[in-house]
Write a protein that holds these residues in place. Sequence first.
Motif, PDB file in Angstrom:
ATOM      1  N   MET A  50       0.826  -1.196   0.000  1.00  4.30           N
ATOM      2  CA  MET A  50       0.000   0.000   0.000  1.00  4.30           C
ATOM      3  C   MET A  50       0.868   1.255   0.000  1.00  4.30           C
ATOM      4  O   MET A  50       0.612   2.212  -0.739  1.00  4.30           O
ATOM      5  CB  MET A  50      -0.921  -0.002   1.221  1.00  4.30           C
ATOM      6  N   LYS A  51       1.918   1.260   0.819  1.00  2.06           N
ATOM      7  CA  LYS A  51       2.835   2.395   0.868  1.00  2.06           C
ATOM      8  C   LYS A  51       3.529   2.586  -0.480  1.00  2.06           C
ATOM      9  O   LYS A  51       3.657   3.714  -0.974  1.00  2.06           O
ATOM     10  CB  LYS A  51       3.896   2.186   1.958  1.00  2.06           C
ATOM     11  N   PHE A  52       3.979   1.496  -1.053  1.00  2.00           N
ATOM     12  CA  PHE A  52       4.699   1.561  -2.325  1.00  2.00           C
ATOM     13  C   PHE A  52       3.798   2.115  -3.426  1.00  2.00           C
ATOM     14  O   PHE A  52       4.212   2.989  -4.207  1.00  2.00           O
ATOM     15  CB  PHE A  52       5.205   0.167  -2.706  1.00  2.00           C
ATOM     16  N   ALA A  53       2.571   1.623  -3.500  1.00  2.00           N
ATOM     17  CA  ALA A  53       1.634   2.097  -4.525  1.00  2.00           C
ATOM     18  C   ALA A  53       1.364   3.591  -4.358  1.00  2.00           C
ATOM     19  O   ALA A  53       1.292   4.346  -5.337  1.00  2.00           O
ATOM     20  CB  ALA A  53       0.334   1.303  -4.443  1.00  2.00           C
ATOM     21  N   MET A  54       1.233   4.040  -3.114  1.00  2.00           N
ATOM     22  CA  MET A  54       0.982   5.454  -2.846  1.00  2.00           C
ATOM     23  C   MET A  54       2.159   6.314  -3.286  1.00  2.00           C
ATOM     24  O   MET A  54       1.986   7.356  -3.935  1.00  2.00           O
ATOM     25  CB  MET A  54       0.725   5.652  -1.346  1.00  2.00           C
ATOM     26  N   MET A  55       3.379   5.870  -2.980  1.00  2.00           N
ATOM     27  CA  MET A  55       4.554   6.675  -3.302  1.00  2.00           C
ATOM     28  C   MET A  55       4.820   6.696  -4.804  1.00  2.00           C
ATOM     29  O   MET A  55       5.207   7.738  -5.357  1.00  2.00           O
ATOM     30  CB  MET A  55       5.776   6.142  -2.543  1.00  2.00           C
ATOM     31  N   VAL A  56       4.625   5.572  -5.479  1.00  6.83           N
ATOM     32  CA  VAL A  56       4.833   5.533  -6.921  1.00  6.83           C
ATOM     33  C   VAL A  56       3.815   6.417  -7.637  1.00  6.83           C
ATOM     34  O   VAL A  56       4.148   7.108  -8.600  1.00  6.83           O
ATOM     35  CB  VAL A  56       4.756   4.076  -7.440  1.00  6.83           C
ATOM     36  N   ALA A  57       2.575   6.420  -7.170  1.00  4.18           N
ATOM     37  CA  ALA A  57       1.555   7.281  -7.766  1.00  4.18           C
ATOM     38  C   ALA A  57       1.926   8.750  -7.590  1.00  4.18           C
ATOM     39  O   ALA A  57       1.683   9.585  -8.471  1.00  4.18           O
ATOM     40  CB  ALA A  57       0.197   6.998  -7.138  1.00  4.18           C
ATOM     41  N   PHE A  58       2.535   9.086  -6.464  1.00  9.35           N
ATOM     42  CA  PHE A  58       2.933  10.468  -6.167  1.00  9.35           C
ATOM     43  C   PHE A  58       4.151  10.879  -6.985  1.00  9.35           C
ATOM     44  O   PHE A  58       4.144  11.915  -7.665  1.00  9.35           O
ATOM     45  CB  PHE A  58       3.224  10.579  -4.673  1.00  9.35           C
ATOM     46  N   LEU A  59       5.210  10.082  -6.965  1.00 13.24           N
ATOM     47  CA  LEU A  59       6.472  10.462  -7.596  1.00 13.24           C
ATOM     48  C   LEU A  59       6.535  10.139  -9.087  1.00 13.24           C
ATOM     49  O   LEU A  59       7.375  10.689  -9.802  1.00 13.24           O
ATOM     50  CB  LEU A  59       7.639   9.752  -6.889  1.00 13.24           C
ATOM     51  N   GLY A  60       5.663   9.262  -9.553  1.00 17.89           N
ATOM     52  CA  GLY A  60       5.713   8.865 -10.959  1.00 17.89           C
ATOM     53  C   GLY A  60       5.543  10.028 -11.915  1.00 17.89           C
ATOM     54  O   GLY A  60       6.073  10.009 -13.036  1.00 17.89           O
TER      55      GLY A  60
END
Length: 215
Positions: A50-60
Motif C-alpha cells: 500500500m505504501k509503495f503504490a501510494m509513493m509511486v503514484a505520487f512520484l511517478g
Amino acid sequence: MAEFNNGANGSFSGKVGSVVGSNWREINYIRGIAKRSKKDPSQGQIEQQMKFAMMVAFLGQVKDLLNLGFAGGKTGRATAYNLAVQYNLTNAIAGVYPEFSIDYSKVLLSKGTLNLPGAATLTADTAGQVSASWDPTPNEFNGSVSDKVTVILYNSIKKLFMSNSLSPALRGDGTIDIEVPATYAGDTLHGYIFLTSPEKGRLSNSYYMGEVTVL
C-alpha cells in the motif's frame, strides 16, 4: 537469477521450458519461472504494498526530474528514480494502516552537495500567483549567484505537480513569481526548491518551503 554472456547463438528472450531469458540495463540474465504462492500475504506485506503504490503514484509524475535529482547517488544497478522512491518510501510516509499519507515536509526531490540558500519561503499574496523567495548570497566555497533555481509546486487537492520551467531563475535573483492556473484558486500547494550548478552540474538537496493556499 543468473547472468550470461552471448554465446554462439546470441542471447535469448522469452520463456524456454522452466526458465525465462531477458535483458535489463544491458545485462542478459535468466531466471526460473516464479511459483505462485498459496499463502495469503502477511499484514506487513499488505502495508508495504500500500505504501509503495501510494509513493509511486505520487512520484511517478516527476520521474524525469528524479532521474536527474538523484543521479549522483546511483550505485550498482539501481536507477536514480528507484533510489528516490526508496528514500521517500522510508522517510516520507506517515500514519498507521490503513490511513497512510505522504508527509510532504519530508519529501526529497533531489539529493546533492551544492549549498542551499540560508532561507527559502513560499507565499501566495496575489490572485493566481505564488512567490518563492530565498537568500541570494552564495556560499563562497560551494555556490554561485549563477546557480539555477528550480521551484516545484505540488497541488495536493488535484494531485498535480508544476514548476518554474517556463520562468527560469538564478540564485542571485532572490525571488520568483510563478503564475498558476485559475482553477487552482482555493487549493493547497506545497513548495520545494533546489539548485543546480551550471558549471559542474552539481545539485543541492531539495528544501521544503511549506504550503500556501492559492488566492
